[in-house]
Design an enzyme around this catalytic site. Structure first.
Site, PDB file in Angstrom:
ATOM      1  N   CYS A   2     -13.427 -10.122  -2.042  1.00  0.00           N
ATOM      2  CA  CYS A   2     -13.862 -11.103  -1.064  1.00  0.00           C
ATOM      3  C   CYS A   2     -15.363 -11.294  -1.178  1.00  0.00           C
ATOM      4  CB  CYS A   2     -13.522 -10.639   0.355  1.00  0.00           C
ATOM      5  SG  CYS A   2     -11.776 -10.259   0.605  1.00  0.00           S
ATOM      6  N   LEU A  54      -9.961 -13.316  -1.050  1.00  0.00           N
ATOM      7  CA  LEU A  54      -9.066 -13.374  -2.202  1.00  0.00           C
ATOM      8  C   LEU A  54      -7.919 -12.430  -1.882  1.00  0.00           C
ATOM      9  CD1 LEU A  54      -8.290 -14.128  -5.119  1.00  0.00           C
ATOM     10  CD2 LEU A  54      -9.740 -12.247  -5.910  1.00  0.00           C
ATOM     11  N   GLY A  80     -13.620  -5.635  -1.320  1.00  0.00           N
ATOM     12  CA  GLY A  80     -13.239  -4.538  -2.201  1.00  0.00           C
ATOM     13  C   GLY A  80     -11.816  -4.088  -1.996  1.00  0.00           C
ATOM     14  N   GLU A  81     -11.531  -2.882  -2.461  1.00  0.00           N
ATOM     15  CA  GLU A  81     -10.210  -2.276  -2.309  1.00  0.00           C
ATOM     16  C   GLU A  81     -10.370  -0.791  -2.010  1.00  0.00           C
ATOM     17  OE1 GLU A  81      -7.461  -3.892  -2.301  1.00  0.00           O
ATOM     18  OE2 GLU A  81      -8.017  -5.808  -3.238  1.00  0.00           O
ATOM     19  N   ASP A 104      -5.769  -2.633   3.686  1.00  0.00           N
ATOM     20  CA  ASP A 104      -6.706  -1.515   3.635  1.00  0.00           C
ATOM     21  C   ASP A 104      -7.884  -1.749   4.579  1.00  0.00           C
ATOM     22  OD1 ASP A 104      -7.623  -3.645   2.137  1.00  0.00           O
ATOM     23  OD2 ASP A 104      -8.265  -2.451   0.425  1.00  0.00           O
ATOM     24  N   GLY A 365     -12.357  -0.531 -18.619  1.00  0.00           N
ATOM     25  CA  GLY A 365     -12.803   0.807 -19.011  1.00  0.00           C
ATOM     26  C   GLY A 365     -14.221   1.137 -18.607  1.00  0.00           C
TER      27      GLY A 365
END
Length: 615
Positions: A2, A54, A80-81, A104, A365
């Site tokens: 977001c 988002l 974020g997550e 979350d 990565g």
């Protein structure tokens, strides 16, 4: 993912309204194309919060932000997550908290009710958040441990403004855009502007693993997490390799939870290949992989990416970056918001663009090199320390001999790299590091800068490096360098590049190597498990020897740069001149214009290779 923004105004005649917040939000539409939410309340102070969404987890309207607790006294906006939110939710429900969504975000609200500003210590993930507490009349800002998600702020004349990107912050109309000469000085050396400063004198970046509390128009900041390289595990190589692989598998699994489709960036290098290998193992479907390449063979890694894609039967997609694709530069400049010289932001943008056509979330990565000593400069630093023990007469002879060897105008030429190594072996470690990672040396900048600019800028480059290389007694050189790169290069360059380039395409990136448990474990390993002679990532290579093709494990690291030197002599030659030699550019008075012209002409004519400096 977001975009968040907000304003806290202590002025009695506050001008904050929904138009300002909407304008700020619209500048971040790319970060959250699915929804917009506002909270505005004329308290004492006036509080405005804005959010672009988002949708990744809980796509329903219940996941809208700003989000409040049950009685509407705590309001949160979140970017974020949180990967451990389901476990946290179970514990909070046992404590009596009730939830209205499956997000979350709501977990963070109830954690704040329990623990205040310490709530962030329980979060595993990537985030930048803002919490307004009506009871305490206080605002809490926080960033994740490694700094994956950005957060900018400005505090002046009784107003506190914050946002995820520069364009949103500046669109408030409340920020004075006074350029910082010190920031430009840092930028010329490192290729980025190190936090907490920015290109603007009165705008700052919240540091990773920090919280900021605003109460009664007074700021207080504190750090809530830090890597510790001093406490080493007594563990065998086999045990270390096994535990590292277990932690990486846990990190990948936790990042696979999503209500939308996901895939993976695949360069064919060790880190991204490891992530794809684990994804292929734990998912019950084929992995979508995405790679980027160039027509210039020495910059092209597609062969290795294709090998991994074939090995794990992924659905593979590729894109070739060409000079004519750089029409995207003006848009990227707007997104980054301040000078940023990592040319790999271009291929990162394009691989994000093609990835978003197929999925909304991608794993990558990032972080493997900083966690497990993947850069050649770590081995070079140790070698140069040993080389300084050689009698100076012998060193002088060797250095002069290397200078006589013929070299090509190619940054990857072996002779040129040898010259770069030997040219600074007599310098102190701090100076050597700045030279190896930098774009312009102090001598370069002395020629480049105008007299007026030199008088206005008084930066001390060493203060960005010294605390890590000289102030960490008891650590060996490898751990000092890892701590330095994890604290500076990673959050100020690599993670900025990845966040902006991906979010410009409404794509969420997740990085298993940046899981804080993986980072903590890597920091606790003996340095020889990470760097063995000249072999970087020794323990990772040992951990994945049975799941990756040998060729991909043993291949030489290429990096993710662009062939800008070639392009500036070819298709981009006129573009280069039109920008650097433009009247508007030369009239700023920052630089010695004759030196700028000299750099351009010498590069185009092939006398020197100034490609990355010109970029």
């Amino acid at each position: 993912m977001c975009g968040i923004c907000g304003i806290i105004d202590y002025n009695s005649d506050s001008i904050i309204d929904e138009n300002i917040l909407t304008r700020m939000c619209q500048q971040m539409r790319h970060r959250g194309p699915d929804d917009q939410g506002l909270y505005l309340k004329r308290l004492n102070p006036t509080v405005g919060l804005g959010h672009r969404r988002l949708s990744i987890i809980d796509l329903s309207a219940a996941g809208r932000q700003p989000m409040s607790n049950e009685d509407g006294t705590i309001w949160l906006i979140f970017n974020g997550e949180i990967y451990n939110y389901r476990e946290l939710r179970q514990e909070l429900e046992r404590r009596g908290h009730r939830f209205k969504s499956h997000t979350d975000t709501e977990v963070a609200i109830h954690l704040y009710e329990e623990y205040g500003r310490d709530c962030v210590k329980f979060l595993s993930g990537m985030f930048a958040l803002a919490i307004w507490d009506e009871h305490n009349r206080s605002l809490l800002l926080a960033r994740d441990r490694l700094g994956k998600k950005p957060l900018l702020y400005a505090h002046q004349e009784g107003r506190f403004c914050f946002a995820s990107e520069f364009s949103a912050l500046l669109s408030s109309g409340l920020i004075e855009k006074n350029i910082s000469k010190d920031a430009i000085n840092y930028y010329l050396s490192f290729g980025y502007i190190p936090a907490p400063i920015t290109i603007y004198q009165n705008v700052f970046k919240l540091l990773p693993a920090h919280t900021l509390v605003l109460k009664d128009n007074i700021l207080s900041m504190s750090r809530y997490w830090q890597l510790d390289y001093s406490k080493k595990l007594n563990i065998s190589e086999e045990e270390a390799a096994s535990e590292l692989l277990r932690l990486l598998e846990e990190a990948v699994k936790s990042r696979l939870y999503s209500d939308v489709s996901l895939g993976a960036f695949l360069s064919g290098g060790l880190d991204s290949s490891t992530v794809v290998a684990i994804m292929s193992k734990v998912l019950d479907k084929r992995v979508d992989t995405f790679s980027i390449g160039f027509n210039e063979s020495r910059y092209n890694e597609l062969f290795y990416a294709r090998k991994i894609a074939s090995y794990f039967h992924t659905r593979h997609n590729e894109f070739i970056v060409k000079p004519n694709t750089l029409e995207i530069l003006p848009e990227l400049i707007r997104h980054y918001g301040e000078p940023f010289a990592d040319s790999s932001c271009i291929p990162t943008y394009y691989v994000s663009k093609i990835t978003h056509k197929y999925v909304s979330v991608a794993l990558n990565g990032d972080g493997g090199d900083e966690a497990l000593a993947g850069y050649e400069r770590y081995a070079a630093a140790i070698l140069s320390e040993k080389y300084q023990q050689v009698p100076w007469q012998i060193r002088k002879f060797i250095n002069s001999t290397v200078d006589l060897l013929p070299a090509r105008n190619d940054p990857r030429d072996t002779i040129k790299r040898l010259r770069r190594f030997f040219s600074v072996t007599d310098l102190a470690l701090v100076e050597r590091y700045i030279y190896w990672v930098g774009f312009f040396t102090s001598r370069d900048k002395d020629r480049l800068m105008s007299m007026e600019f030199k008088k206005a800028s008084h930066t001390d480059l060493f203060k960005e490096v010294k605390p890590y290389l000289q102030g960490k007694d008891g650590l060996n050189l490898v751990d000092k360098l890892l701590y330095l790169d994890t604290s500076t290069y990673l959050p100020n360059d690599l993670l900025v590049k990845a966040d902006i380039a991906s979010m410009a395409n409404s794509l969420e990136l997740r990085s298993p190597f940046l899981d804080y448990k993986v980072m903590e474990f890597a920091a606790s390993l003996p340095s020889e498990y990470k760097l063995r002679g000249r072999l970087g990532k020794y323990i990772l290579k040992k951990a994945v020897k049975d799941i990756l093709p040998k060729e991909n494990i043993q291949r030489k690291k290429m990096g993710f740069g662009m062939p800008v030197s070639d392009w500036f002599r070819g298709q981009m030659k006129d573009y280069l001149k039109a920008n650097l030699l433009a009247e508007q550019s030369l009239a700023r008075g920052y630089f010695n214009n004759a030196v700028i012209r000299e750099l351009v002409e010498n590069h185009i004519n092939g006398r020197t290779d100034c490609g990355h400096q010109l970029w």
